[in-house]
Design a protein around this motif. Sequence first.
Motif, PDB file in Angstrom:
ATOM      1  N   LEU A  84       0.770  -1.373  -0.096  1.00 13.46           N
ATOM      2  CA  LEU A  84      -0.102  -0.062  -0.140  1.00 13.46           C
ATOM      3  C   LEU A  84       1.019   1.093  -0.017  1.00 13.46           C
ATOM      4  O   LEU A  84       0.470   2.157  -0.663  1.00 13.46           O
ATOM      5  N   LEU A  85       2.093   1.154   0.780  1.00 16.32           N
ATOM      6  CA  LEU A  85       2.801   2.368   0.901  1.00 16.32           C
ATOM      7  C   LEU A  85       3.154   2.698  -0.464  1.00 16.32           C
ATOM      8  O   LEU A  85       3.457   3.815  -1.085  1.00 16.32           O
ATOM      9  N   ALA A  86       3.849   1.780  -1.053  1.00 15.54           N
ATOM     10  CA  ALA A  86       4.546   1.876  -2.215  1.00 15.54           C
ATOM     11  C   ALA A  86       3.645   2.213  -3.719  1.00 15.54           C
ATOM     12  O   ALA A  86       3.805   3.295  -4.413  1.00 15.54           O
ATOM     13  N   ALA A  87       2.351   1.638  -3.629  1.00 18.66           N
ATOM     14  CA  ALA A  87       1.406   2.100  -4.423  1.00 18.66           C
ATOM     15  C   ALA A  87       0.927   3.429  -4.046  1.00 18.66           C
ATOM     16  O   ALA A  87       0.643   4.089  -5.319  1.00 18.66           O
ATOM     17  N   VAL A 100       3.429   5.718  -5.690  1.00 18.16           N
ATOM     18  CA  VAL A 100       3.487   5.897  -7.002  1.00 18.16           C
ATOM     19  C   VAL A 100       2.269   6.795  -7.446  1.00 18.16           C
ATOM     20  O   VAL A 100       2.497   7.417  -8.482  1.00 18.16           O
ATOM     21  N   ALA A 101       0.979   6.556  -6.904  1.00 21.76           N
ATOM     22  CA  ALA A 101      -0.072   7.222  -7.372  1.00 21.76           C
ATOM     23  C   ALA A 101      -0.109   8.598  -7.013  1.00 21.76           C
ATOM     24  O   ALA A 101      -0.120   9.381  -7.855  1.00 21.76           O
ATOM     25  N   GLU A 102       0.720   9.133  -6.061  1.00 24.71           N
ATOM     26  CA  GLU A 102       1.008  10.528  -5.580  1.00 24.71           C
ATOM     27  C   GLU A 102       2.073  11.117  -6.699  1.00 24.71           C
ATOM     28  O   GLU A 102       1.791  12.106  -7.351  1.00 24.71           O
ATOM     29  N   ARG A 103       2.868  10.215  -7.287  1.00 20.91           N
ATOM     30  CA  ARG A 103       3.839  10.820  -8.170  1.00 20.91           C
ATOM     31  C   ARG A 103       3.010  10.912  -9.706  1.00 20.91           C
ATOM     32  O   ARG A 103       3.343  11.781 -10.520  1.00 20.91           O
ATOM     33  N   LEU A 104       2.031  10.133  -9.613  1.00 14.63           N
ATOM     34  CA  LEU A 104       1.389   9.843 -10.976  1.00 14.63           C
ATOM     35  C   LEU A 104       0.485  11.455 -11.081  1.00 14.63           C
ATOM     36  O   LEU A 104       0.214  11.723 -12.202  1.00 14.63           O
TER      37      LEU A 104
END
Length: 163
Positions: free
Chosen positions: A128-131, A134-138
């Motif tokens: 969850l932390l990694a996803a 990544v979503a924040e970066r997207l």
Amino acid sequence: MKRTSVGVLLVAGLAGAVVGFLVDQILTGAGRATFTPSLLLPVLLVLLGAADIAFALPIRRAITGADPRPVDPFRAVRVAMLAKASSIVGAVVAGVAAGLLAFLLTRPVTPVGSVVAVLATLVAALVLLAAALVAERLCTLRKDDDDEQPGPPEPGLGLSHHD
């Protein structure tokens, strides 16, 4: 909006670890069973991470021009905030799971069922932390070259060109 900092995530994880360890310490001190997370929790954490990515992808496509429809700025902010909150939740839950695991592994007899549930929760929280990161970066806009340069003064701001 700033991205979630590593410091915030480390503090959240450390606080979660202390809470997880202390909860099990208090429970066993009172003669009760240690806390074991439900096996449904890791599934829900992974689904939340997948939802973060799924919500962020249309925004990324609109930002990069792959989707001709304009991005709704309010939706983009909501998705970015969901990703930010999810990363903090992932860090806290990973910390709690690490604290629970540390307590279980320091016992003379290790309860295998509890260790499996806690390990599954720890791995899912890290997913969850990694996803979420990544979503924040997207959802992040590329910084323009002229973002650091002040633009020309806007008319009507009381600035005179006659000075």
